[in-house]
Design a protein around this motif. Structure first.
Motif, PDB file in Angstrom:
ATOM      1  N   GLU A 219       0.827  -1.175   0.130  1.00 24.34           N
ATOM      2  CA  GLU A 219       0.044   0.147  -0.006  1.00 24.34           C
ATOM      3  C   GLU A 219       0.981   1.269   0.169  1.00 24.34           C
ATOM      4  N   GLU A 220       0.714   2.202  -0.963  1.00 19.12           N
ATOM      5  CA  GLU A 220       1.480   3.206  -1.212  1.00 19.12           C
ATOM      6  C   GLU A 220       1.074   4.278  -0.133  1.00 19.12           C
ATOM      7  N   ASP A 221      -0.235   4.344  -0.137  1.00 15.62           N
ATOM      8  CA  ASP A 221      -0.797   5.246   0.814  1.00 15.62           C
ATOM      9  C   ASP A 221      -0.923   4.813   2.272  1.00 15.62           C
ATOM     10  N   LEU A 222      -0.402   5.747   3.073  1.00 14.51           N
ATOM     11  CA  LEU A 222      -0.039   5.571   4.641  1.00 14.51           C
ATOM     12  C   LEU A 222      -1.515   5.314   5.234  1.00 14.51           C
ATOM     13  N   VAL A 223      -2.544   6.182   4.966  1.00 12.96           N
ATOM     14  CA  VAL A 223      -3.734   6.092   5.609  1.00 12.96           C
ATOM     15  C   VAL A 223      -4.406   4.753   5.222  1.00 12.96           C
ATOM     16  N   GLU A 224      -4.149   4.088   4.113  1.00 11.06           N
ATOM     17  CA  GLU A 224      -4.442   2.949   3.578  1.00 11.06           C
ATOM     18  C   GLU A 224      -3.751   1.567   4.618  1.00 11.06           C
TER      19      GLU A 224
ATOM     20  N   GLN B  84       6.116   7.248   8.240  1.00 14.66           N
ATOM     21  CA  GLN B  84       6.713   6.911   7.237  1.00 14.66           C
ATOM     22  C   GLN B  84       7.848   8.117   7.186  1.00 14.66           C
TER      23      GLN B  84
ATOM     24  N   GLN C   7       5.928  11.500   7.842  1.00 13.76           N
ATOM     25  CA  GLN C   7       4.665  11.448   7.674  1.00 13.76           C
ATOM     26  C   GLN C   7       3.918  10.437   8.688  1.00 13.76           C
TER      27      GLN C   7
ATOM     28  N   GLU D 126      -8.208  11.597   5.756  1.00 12.40           N
ATOM     29  CA  GLU D 126      -7.877  10.955   4.310  1.00 12.40           C
ATOM     30  C   GLU D 126      -6.312  10.894   3.736  1.00 12.40           C
ATOM     31  N   LYS D 127      -5.670  11.664   4.548  1.00 11.12           N
ATOM     32  CA  LYS D 127      -4.201  11.805   4.035  1.00 11.12           C
ATOM     33  C   LYS D 127      -3.046  11.888   5.318  1.00 11.12           C
TER      34      LYS D 127
END
Length: 358
Positions: A186-191, A226, A234, A274-275
């Motif tokens: 998963e590139e998105d940390l929230v995901e 991250q 992040q 969301e981010k």
């Protein structure tokens, strides 16, 4: 139960000092050290036996009973029961300690299977971890942490499961398992955080996996960070204590601008972040991730442990392992030698470009 031997001794004293002293109280007084041996341990048994001997001698003097066979029989019986009670209490204490040590060894072994030490070098980071078990019991705690090097950067997690015992271990294993898989895809940390939450919801949905108290009140606080190649860090924070950023000798908490609920309590709010949030993280900076057992540690007057002040006092000259050990010693000094809750910490330091290349 611990008060019963002393209540019996008080009752005997009252009887002997009143006109009712014709009642034979020897057997009742002999029972004082015997009962203390069951509930008070060797020290309490000795104290109860001494109290019984003082009452026996004092009442014999008050009632003029010295020289009678009854008084000497009482002293002999009281002495024999006191010695036997002390020996029994000592044996019981040693047996309980052996059992507790065995349970603690099993608990530590179970926790070591789930948790693993953080590598000393992770890309542009020099890191160290520390995990401390509370000294008040033998149950496995619910603290979790990990650090993984991925193609997206260095990703770290620290969290705390509400409660202790096997249910907490299962929750720790589920969250860490989901994190260790998701961080690589998963590139998105929230995901990544959402994947951890989804795994926890699936686990809780298994019939009989958790008790009713866990289903009603269980949750997991978690913080995922991250560190990419850029000089930033992040963060995605779900109800966890904010990490400390040590920059220029100062320690500042990276408090989220939008508080979010812990994992397991998402249904109570709407509009989750969301981010991830970004903060500056340049060469020489340090990031301290920790569980609430650190900042909620109290001294005898009820004051909480001042983590920022302790971190600033240590400074940036100490190596990460030494830094965490000095925090550990400061915690022990603050609490007077014992921790009421488990503690987990990760310290990550970004070093310079040249050192990173080397």
């Amino acid at each position: 139960m611990q008060c019963v031997p002393f209540l019996i001794a008080l009752a005997v004293l009252v009887v002997e000092l009143t006109p009712a002293h014709f009642v034979y109280t020897g057997p009742f007084l002999t029972a004082v050290p015997a009962l203390a041996a069951v509930t008070l341990g060797p020290g309490g048994t000795t104290a109860a036996a001494a109290l019984a001997l003082v009452i026996s001698g004092g009442t014999a003097t008050y009632n003029g009973a010295w020289g009678t066979l009854q008084v000497y029989s009482n002293f002999l019986a009281l002495g024999l029961v006191s010695v036997a009670g002390f020996i029994t209490s000592r044996a019981m204490q040693e047996r309980r300690q052996r059992e507790l040590d065995q349970v603690r060894r099993i608990a530590v072994a179970a926790q070591d299977v789930v948790l693993r030490p953080v590598p000393e070098r992770l890309g542009p980071l020099r890191a160290a971890s520390l995990s401390l078990a509370a000294g008040t019991g033998a149950q496995v705690g619910g603290d979790l942490y990990d650090a993984v090097q991925t193609r997206f950067g260095i990703r770290m997690i620290v969290g705390d499961v509400r409660g202790k015992g096997l249910s907490a271990v299962r929750a720790v294993a589920v969250v860490l398992g989901a994190f260790r898989e998701a961080v690589h895809y998963e590139e998105d940390l929230v995901e990544v955080m959402n994947r951890c939450s989804a795994a926890l919801r699936r686990e809780v949905a298994v019939p009989g996996a958790y008790g009713q108290d866990v289903l009603l009140e269980g949750f997991v606080t978690a913080l995922i960070t991250q560190v990419p190649d850029e000089p930033v860090v992040q963060l995605v924070n779900r109800g966890h204590p904010p990490p400390l950023l040590l920059h220029g000798g100062r320690a500042a908490p990276l408090t989220p601008s939008l508080p979010a609920p812990p994992l397991g309590l998402e249904d109570l709010v709407s509009g989750l972040p969301e981010k991830p949030e970004s903060h500056s993280f340049v060469a020489g900076d340090r990031l301290l991730l920790y569980t609430d057992g650190v900042i909620e540690a109290r001294n005898r007057t009820g004051e909480f442990f001042a983590l920022p002040a302790a971190a600033e006092a240590i400074g940036g000259a100490a190596a990460p392992e030494q830094f965490l050990e000095e925090i550990h010693q400061a915690l022990i000094s603050h609490t007077g030698g014992g921790l009421a809750d488990d503690v987990a910490m990760i310290l990550a330091e970004r070093f310079g470009r040249t050192e990173h290349v080397l």
